[in-house]
Design a protein around this motif. Structure first.
Motif, PDB file in Angstrom:
ATOM      1  N   UNK A   1      10.313   4.601  17.116  1.00 28.15           N
ATOM      2  CA  UNK A   1       8.988   5.120  16.763  1.00 28.15           C
ATOM      3  C   UNK A   1       9.116   6.292  15.794  1.00 28.15           C
ATOM      4  N   UNK A   2      10.091   7.135  16.022  1.00 28.10           N
ATOM      5  CA  UNK A   2      10.357   8.252  15.109  1.00 28.10           C
ATOM      6  C   UNK A   2      10.707   7.728  13.719  1.00 28.10           C
ATOM      7  N   UNK A   3      11.544   6.695  13.672  1.00 31.61           N
ATOM      8  CA  UNK A   3      11.936   6.121  12.383  1.00 31.61           C
ATOM      9  C   UNK A   3      10.757   5.469  11.681  1.00 31.61           C
ATOM     10  N   UNK A   4       9.860   4.871  12.438  1.00 28.59           N
ATOM     11  CA  UNK A   4       8.666   4.272  11.835  1.00 28.59           C
ATOM     12  C   UNK A   4       7.783   5.331  11.189  1.00 28.59           C
ATOM     13  N   UNK A   5       7.625   6.460  11.855  1.00 28.17           N
ATOM     14  CA  UNK A   5       6.823   7.541  11.271  1.00 28.17           C
ATOM     15  C   UNK A   5       7.483   8.082  10.006  1.00 28.17           C
ATOM     16  N   UNK A   6       8.805   8.196  10.035  1.00 30.61           N
ATOM     17  CA  UNK A   6       9.521   8.646   8.844  1.00 30.61           C
ATOM     18  C   UNK A   6       9.362   7.644   7.709  1.00 30.61           C
ATOM     19  N   UNK A   7       9.374   6.366   8.055  1.00 26.87           N
ATOM     20  CA  UNK A   7       9.193   5.307   7.063  1.00 26.87           C
ATOM     21  C   UNK A   7       7.810   5.387   6.424  1.00 26.87           C
ATOM     22  N   UNK A   8       6.794   5.641   7.237  1.00 28.46           N
ATOM     23  CA  UNK A   8       5.424   5.731   6.715  1.00 28.46           C
ATOM     24  C   UNK A   8       5.270   6.919   5.772  1.00 28.46           C
ATOM     25  N   UNK A   9       5.852   8.060   6.143  1.00 26.58           N
ATOM     26  CA  UNK A   9       5.736   9.231   5.285  1.00 26.58           C
ATOM     27  C   UNK A   9       6.518   9.037   3.990  1.00 26.58           C
ATOM     28  N   UNK A  10       7.665   8.355   4.067  1.00 25.52           N
ATOM     29  CA  UNK A  10       8.441   8.081   2.860  1.00 25.52           C
ATOM     30  C   UNK A  10       7.689   7.135   1.939  1.00 25.52           C
ATOM     31  N   UNK A  11       7.044   6.113   2.505  1.00 26.21           N
ATOM     32  CA  UNK A  11       6.256   5.180   1.695  1.00 26.21           C
ATOM     33  C   UNK A  11       5.156   5.923   0.954  1.00 26.21           C
ATOM     34  N   UNK A  12       4.511   6.880   1.621  1.00 25.65           N
ATOM     35  CA  UNK A  12       3.458   7.663   0.969  1.00 25.65           C
ATOM     36  C   UNK A  12       4.032   8.482  -0.179  1.00 25.65           C
ATOM     37  N   UNK A  13       5.231   9.040   0.019  1.00 24.80           N
ATOM     38  CA  UNK A  13       5.854   9.834  -1.039  1.00 24.80           C
ATOM     39  C   UNK A  13       6.266   8.968  -2.226  1.00 24.80           C
ATOM     40  N   UNK A  14       6.583   7.696  -1.949  1.00 27.04           N
ATOM     41  CA  UNK A  14       7.002   6.782  -3.013  1.00 27.04           C
ATOM     42  C   UNK A  14       5.826   6.177  -3.768  1.00 27.04           C
ATOM     43  N   UNK A  15       4.612   6.341  -3.233  1.00 28.63           N
ATOM     44  CA  UNK A  15       3.450   5.882  -3.981  1.00 28.63           C
ATOM     45  C   UNK A  15       2.519   4.928  -3.279  1.00 28.63           C
ATOM     46  N   UNK A  16       2.734   4.673  -1.977  1.00 32.60           N
ATOM     47  CA  UNK A  16       1.884   3.755  -1.217  1.00 32.60           C
ATOM     48  C   UNK A  16       1.992   2.328  -1.773  1.00 32.60           C
ATOM     49  N   UNK A  17       1.228   1.397  -1.181  1.00 30.69           N
ATOM     50  CA  UNK A  17       1.240   0.018  -1.636  1.00 30.69           C
ATOM     51  C   UNK A  17       2.380  -0.766  -1.016  1.00 30.69           C
ATOM     52  N   UNK A  18       2.324  -2.112  -1.084  1.00 32.97           N
ATOM     53  CA  UNK A  18       3.364  -2.959  -0.479  1.00 32.97           C
ATOM     54  C   UNK A  18       4.762  -2.647  -0.998  1.00 32.97           C
ATOM     55  N   UNK A  19       4.891  -2.422  -2.312  1.00 33.21           N
ATOM     56  CA  UNK A  19       6.202  -2.127  -2.872  1.00 33.21           C
ATOM     57  C   UNK A  19       6.807  -0.869  -2.290  1.00 33.21           C
ATOM     58  N   UNK A  20       6.000   0.170  -2.131  1.00 34.83           N
ATOM     59  CA  UNK A  20       6.501   1.424  -1.569  1.00 34.83           C
ATOM     60  C   UNK A  20       6.878   1.253  -0.106  1.00 34.83           C
ATOM     61  N   UNK A  21       6.095   0.496   0.642  1.00 31.18           N
ATOM     62  CA  UNK A  21       6.413   0.278   2.061  1.00 31.18           C
ATOM     63  C   UNK A  21       7.709  -0.510   2.210  1.00 31.18           C
ATOM     64  N   UNK A  22       7.890  -1.521   1.363  1.00 25.06           N
ATOM     65  CA  UNK A  22       9.123  -2.309   1.424  1.00 25.06           C
ATOM     66  C   UNK A  22      10.333  -1.449   1.069  1.00 25.06           C
ATOM     67  N   UNK A  23      10.179  -0.624   0.028  1.00 23.48           N
ATOM     68  CA  UNK A  23      11.279   0.243  -0.377  1.00 23.48           C
ATOM     69  C   UNK A  23      11.605   1.250   0.722  1.00 23.48           C
ATOM     70  N   UNK A  24      10.573   1.849   1.314  1.00 23.35           N
ATOM     71  CA  UNK A  24      10.792   2.832   2.377  1.00 23.35           C
ATOM     72  C   UNK A  24      11.500   2.197   3.566  1.00 23.35           C
ATOM     73  N   UNK A  25      11.116   0.980   3.915  1.00 20.69           N
ATOM     74  CA  UNK A  25      11.754   0.296   5.046  1.00 20.69           C
ATOM     75  C   UNK A  25      13.238   0.076   4.776  1.00 20.69           C
ATOM     76  N   UNK A  26      13.564  -0.312   3.550  1.00 23.88           N
ATOM     77  CA  UNK A  26      14.966  -0.539   3.205  1.00 23.88           C
ATOM     78  C   UNK A  26      15.758   0.767   3.216  1.00 23.88           C
TER      79      UNK A  26
END
Length: 244
Positions: A151-176
């Motif tokens: 759960x902690x990692x998921x929250x970190x992933x969400x915040x990273x996706x927001x920093x990368x620019x949001x959108x599917x591409x940012x979420x995929x990149x953050x997950x990786x």
């Protein structure tokens, strides 16, 4: 106490040497209490197992009431994950700072992880403290803690996706990226738990970081999450690709 001319430290906080807010005596006292509660709990968990130690016993050992303990840590698992609390959202903060300075996000993250390994930061899976191997065995050997860590990692992933620019591409990149950071830390932790020394692991750990981020860069580009990144072509570009 603050230095003269630098802003006096108060009970509720004050200005630091460069005008930045610094925690006051009250916050420092709370932080010391949190650390003491966490350290007491972890020592008991390592000795007897997470599920075998009731919260009431932790509170008694720390010299506080059960309601007081729950004011600092709403869940029993939080007593262990407290050691990671300061690192939640850290990758997002690194990327945000990198954008301001013009450094590509992946390069900034690579440097940050390497710096953590050089400092033996426990979040990288390394640590010079003698209790680190036992702590890692506790963490990864307790299903409830693994779930909480996820759960902690998921929250970190969400915040990273927001920093990368949001959108599917940012979420995929953050997950990786988050998955790569997790695997790197777990491998270091596995070797520490097996009895290897930090000094012996460090060269391999640094090389693994460089290899992992080279692979990320090849797949995601320098600006992961952005449409112009080589790893994320625009839908129109895919649609215009000639059929075989």
């Amino acid at each position: 106490m603050g230095r003269a001319g630098a802003g006096a430290e108060t009970e509720t906080g004050g200005a630091g040497a460069e005008g930045e807010w610094s925690p006051g005596l009250r916050e420092l006292k709370k932080e010391r209490t949190r650390r003491a509660l966490s350290d007491t709990a972890i020592a008991l968990f390592v000795e007897r197992g997470f599920d075998a130690v009731p919260v009431t016993e932790i509170a008694a050992a720390a010299g506080v009431s059960k309601p007081t303990l729950f004011r600092y840590f709403p869940a029993k698992e939080d007593l262990v994950l407290y050691r990671f609390a300061d690192h939640e959202g850290e990758s997002a903060r690194v990327v945000a700072a990198a954008r301001r300075s013009g450094v590509p996000p992946l390069e900034a993250l690579r440097r940050h992880v390497r710096s953590g390994i050089e400092r033996s930061d426990p979040v990288t899976g390394l640590g010079d403290a003698p209790d680190i191997p036992a702590f890692l065995r506790l963490l990864y050997g307790t299903p409830g803690l693994v779930a909480r860590l996820y759960a902690y990692q998921r929250r970190s992933e969400e915040s990273l996706a927001a920093a990368l620019g949001e959108g599917p591409g940012a979420r995929q990149a953050a997950a990786q990226i988050v998955a790569v950071l997790r695997v790197l830390a777990e491998e270091n932790g596995r070797r520490i738990a097996a009895g290897e020394s930090v000094a012996g692991i460090r060269p391999d750990a640094l090389a693994a970081v460089d290899t992992a981020f080279a692979r990320l860069r090849n797949g995601l580009g320098d600006e992961p999450g952005h449409p112009e990144s080589p790893g994320h072509p625009e839908p129109s570009e895919r649609a215009e690709s000639p059929e075989p």
